[in-house]
Write a protein that holds these residues in place. Structure first.
Motif, mmCIF file in Angstrom:
data_model
loop_
_atom_site.group_PDB
_atom_site.id
_atom_site.type_symbol
_atom_site.label_atom_id
_atom_site.label_comp_id
_atom_site.label_asym_id
_atom_site.label_seq_id
_atom_site.Cartn_x
_atom_site.Cartn_y
_atom_site.Cartn_z
ATOM 1 N N ASP A 100 32.813 1.375 70.911
ATOM 2 C CA ASP A 100 31.619 1.730 71.683
ATOM 3 C C ASP A 100 30.897 0.503 72.233
ATOM 4 O OD1 ASP A 100 30.656 0.956 69.171
ATOM 5 O OD2 ASP A 100 28.993 2.373 69.219
ATOM 6 N N GLU A 156 26.386 1.395 67.778
ATOM 7 C CA GLU A 156 25.154 2.196 67.874
ATOM 8 C C GLU A 156 24.595 2.519 66.493
ATOM 9 O OE1 GLU A 156 23.321 2.863 70.456
ATOM 10 O OE2 GLU A 156 24.693 2.158 71.989
ATOM 11 N N SER A 157 25.468 2.909 65.566
ATOM 12 C CA SER A 157 25.025 3.200 64.190
ATOM 13 C C SER A 157 24.483 1.948 63.524
ATOM 14 C CB SER A 157 26.184 3.753 63.355
ATOM 15 O OG SER A 157 26.600 4.985 63.852
ATOM 16 N N LYS A 214 21.568 -7.008 70.837
ATOM 17 C CA LYS A 214 20.625 -5.937 70.520
ATOM 18 C C LYS A 214 19.927 -6.185 69.183
ATOM 19 C CE LYS A 214 22.730 -2.371 73.359
ATOM 20 N NZ LYS A 214 21.635 -1.802 74.110
#
Length: 135
Positions: free
Chosen positions: A66, A44-45, A75
């Motif tokens: 994660d 995510e980071s 992504k």
């Protein structure tokens, strides 16, 4: 070896010592400035940092708690279809590496990362199209 010493790099690994090791190789062996290297401890980071700073290359761990590397690749490619990703793996599971390459990673390096292994991956990745993008 990197020809472009102003290249911006994102290192993504949930293990801090692995990020530090790669950062040390990129600065001492490749001549990059520490100011050109960002780090993320999770997927995510990494996605947020990529959106913000658009680094020239991403070194991405496959196994993270994660989001795994394959999901992060997908992504990042949705953000930038030209993203350059080199996978970093400590696993001997070749199927995971192949999945990541098929998903869009350009190459991979096996951990522990050494300057020689990094050189081979960078030589493979930095063909004419990529060099033009970075200049």
């Amino acid at each position: 070896m990197l020809k472009n010493k102003n290249m911006r790099v994102l290192i993504v690994d949930d293990v801090a010592i692995m990020r530090t090791l790669l950062k040390d190789i990129l600065t001492s062996h490749c001549g990059l400035s520490t100011t050109n290297i960002e780090e993320a401890a999770n997927g995510e980071s990494a996605i947020a940092l990529y959106e913000q700073s658009r680094p020239d290359i991403v070194f991405l761990d496959i196994a993270m708690p994660d989001l795994d590397g394959k999901v992060v690749i997908e992504k990042l490619l949705a953000i930038d279809p030209d993203v350059i990703i080199i996978m970093c793996t400590g696993s001997s599971n070749k199927a995971s590496v192949v999945e990541c390459i098929r998903a869009g990673a350009k190459d991979y390096v096996k951990k522990p990362i050494t300057p020689e292994r990094l050189d081979k991956a960078l030589e493979k990745v930095f063909g004419d199209v990529v060099i033009k993008r970075l200049m």
